[in-house]
Design an enzyme around this catalytic site. Structure first.
Site, PDB file in Angstrom:
ATOM      1  CB  CYS A 187      -0.908  -0.045   1.227  1.00 39.93           C
ATOM      2  SG  CYS A 187      -1.748   1.486   1.620  1.00 39.93           S
ATOM      3  CB  CYS A 194       0.318   1.665   4.084  1.00 40.91           C
ATOM      4  SG  CYS A 194      -1.406   1.165   3.971  1.00 40.91           S
TER       5      CYS A 194
END
Length: 121
Positions: free
Chosen positions: A30, A33
């Site tokens: 991600c 993230c």
């Protein structure tokens, strides 16, 4: 104290009880993230009285499903064992600091009273 990694086996021991816990649901692939990770880690270093914990949604799919995590990163904050914040999306450092302070400032007696009133209503 820096952050801890949580698994299904350690989740309850980490989040139950008094105090603040801030959870970061994330995954290695991600992009947002990865961008948010250093912000989360810096806050964990700065606020040693708060438990900061990361949950890898790839490794802990049951936890992610239990909390209905649909997009990542998702942040969740608990205070005295009660979920007081749950939102998908990365934050910039100033916004995240505001969240930390807002959770710190919560009057949990008022939160419990509000919850009891909702249950009766």
């Amino acid at each position: 104290m820096s952050y801890v990694n949580i698994t299904a086996d350690t989740f309850n021991d980490t989040v139950e009880g008094d105090g603040m816990v801030i959870l970061d649901f994330w995954a290695p692939w991600c992009g947002p993230c990865k961008s948010f990770g250093p912000i989360f880690e810096a806050a964990a270093e700065k606020h040693g009285d708060i438990v900061f914990a990361k949950i890898n949604t790839e490794d802990e799919q049951e936890l992610a499903a239990h909390f209905k995590i649909r997009s990542i990163p998702t942040l969740m904050a608990l205070k005295d064992g009660i979920v007081v914040f749950h939102q998908a999306g990365a934050m910039m450092a100033p916004q995240f600091e505001q969240l930390v302070q807002a959770v710190r400032d919560l009057d949990m007696d008022q939160v419990r009273a509000d919850m009891a009133a909702q249950d009766q209503g």
